[in-house]
Motif scaffolding. Sequence first.
Motif, mmCIF file in Angstrom:
data_model
loop_
_atom_site.group_PDB
_atom_site.id
_atom_site.type_symbol
_atom_site.label_atom_id
_atom_site.label_comp_id
_atom_site.label_asym_id
_atom_site.label_seq_id
_atom_site.Cartn_x
_atom_site.Cartn_y
_atom_site.Cartn_z
ATOM 1 N N LYS A 122 -0.125 -53.348 -34.244
ATOM 2 C CA LYS A 122 0.687 -53.775 -33.104
ATOM 3 C C LYS A 122 0.548 -55.289 -32.967
ATOM 4 O O LYS A 122 -0.430 -55.871 -33.446
ATOM 5 C CB LYS A 122 0.226 -53.067 -31.832
ATOM 6 C CG LYS A 122 0.621 -51.604 -31.816
ATOM 7 C CD LYS A 122 0.354 -50.967 -30.483
ATOM 8 C CE LYS A 122 0.893 -49.542 -30.502
ATOM 9 N NZ LYS A 122 0.680 -48.848 -29.251
ATOM 10 N N LYS A 179 -5.536 -52.798 -30.769
ATOM 11 C CA LYS A 179 -4.587 -52.147 -29.858
ATOM 12 C C LYS A 179 -3.848 -50.989 -30.510
ATOM 13 O O LYS A 179 -3.048 -50.325 -29.872
ATOM 14 C CB LYS A 179 -3.568 -53.167 -29.339
ATOM 15 C CG LYS A 179 -4.195 -54.281 -28.533
ATOM 16 C CD LYS A 179 -4.812 -53.751 -27.257
ATOM 17 C CE LYS A 179 -5.411 -54.889 -26.454
ATOM 18 N NZ LYS A 179 -6.104 -54.462 -25.280
ATOM 19 N N TRP A 205 -1.645 -49.097 -33.944
ATOM 20 C CA TRP A 205 -0.678 -49.304 -35.020
ATOM 21 C C TRP A 205 0.712 -48.914 -34.559
ATOM 22 O O TRP A 205 0.879 -48.040 -33.717
ATOM 23 C CB TRP A 205 -1.065 -48.446 -36.229
ATOM 24 C CG TRP A 205 -2.398 -48.816 -36.796
ATOM 25 C CD1 TRP A 205 -3.613 -48.381 -36.356
ATOM 26 C CD2 TRP A 205 -2.657 -49.705 -37.863
ATOM 27 N NE1 TRP A 205 -4.616 -48.953 -37.105
ATOM 28 C CE2 TRP A 205 -4.061 -49.765 -38.044
ATOM 29 C CE3 TRP A 205 -1.854 -50.463 -38.704
ATOM 30 C CZ2 TRP A 205 -4.660 -50.550 -39.021
ATOM 31 C CZ3 TRP A 205 -2.451 -51.236 -39.686
ATOM 32 C CH2 TRP A 205 -3.838 -51.276 -39.831
ATOM 33 N N GLN A 206 1.713 -49.564 -35.122
ATOM 34 C CA GLN A 206 3.093 -49.150 -34.879
ATOM 35 C C GLN A 206 3.655 -48.669 -36.209
ATOM 36 O O GLN A 206 3.325 -49.196 -37.264
ATOM 37 C CB GLN A 206 3.930 -50.275 -34.287
ATOM 38 C CG GLN A 206 4.066 -51.512 -35.144
ATOM 39 C CD GLN A 206 4.759 -52.640 -34.401
ATOM 40 O OE1 GLN A 206 4.584 -52.806 -33.203
ATOM 41 N NE2 GLN A 206 5.539 -53.415 -35.122
ATOM 42 N N ASP A 246 10.807 -51.447 -38.785
ATOM 43 C CA ASP A 246 10.107 -50.895 -37.625
ATOM 44 C C ASP A 246 10.668 -49.527 -37.276
ATOM 45 O O ASP A 246 11.870 -49.279 -37.414
ATOM 46 C CB ASP A 246 10.249 -51.812 -36.410
ATOM 47 C CG ASP A 246 9.454 -53.097 -36.560
ATOM 48 O OD1 ASP A 246 8.447 -53.089 -37.294
ATOM 49 O OD2 ASP A 246 9.837 -54.096 -35.930
ATOM 50 N N GLU A 278 8.600 -46.064 -31.157
ATOM 51 C CA GLU A 278 7.702 -44.968 -30.803
ATOM 52 C C GLU A 278 8.503 -43.749 -30.377
ATOM 53 O O GLU A 278 9.579 -43.860 -29.825
ATOM 54 C CB GLU A 278 6.747 -45.413 -29.698
ATOM 55 C CG GLU A 278 5.741 -46.436 -30.204
ATOM 56 C CD GLU A 278 4.636 -46.711 -29.210
ATOM 57 O OE1 GLU A 278 4.283 -45.805 -28.444
ATOM 58 O OE2 GLU A 278 4.129 -47.836 -29.218
#
Length: 149
Positions: free
Chosen positions: A3, A9, A11-12, A27, A30
């Motif tokens: 992130k 913090k 992972w994306q 990307d 979420e």
Amino acid sequence: VPKPAGVKKGWQRALAVVCDFKLFLYDIPEGKTSQPSCVVSQVIDMRDEEFAVSSVLASDVIHANRKDIPCIFRVTASQLSASSNKCSILLLADSESDRGRWVGALNELHRILKKNKLKDRSVYVPKEAYDSTLPLIKNTQSASILGKV
């Protein structure tokens, strides 16, 4: 990918695609049913002289969750930076075996590229030109090619 605030913090999700000796990252918002973005978030060219792929050690990712460490690998390239400055991106595979496959495949593609000395097909090679004393440059959202080097 980590992130924006860092590995600590979390992972994306991102979709990674290899095409024409480039690693494209898209990307994924979420949510379980989210589709990857149609806009590329990052491109890493394997023709870059500083390109490298490797596993990481726990000391490399001190803020990562211990169970994630065997699944993390690093892709390094110089991109637009001077050759002494390298930028790295950490990637978290779904499993340790997936990480091994990604590292192996990217290293093999890079080896083939270097062995065959495939010609760089870039039309222009972008260079950074930045003067921090110019007040408008921070707000610039486009650029133009001024000439060939």
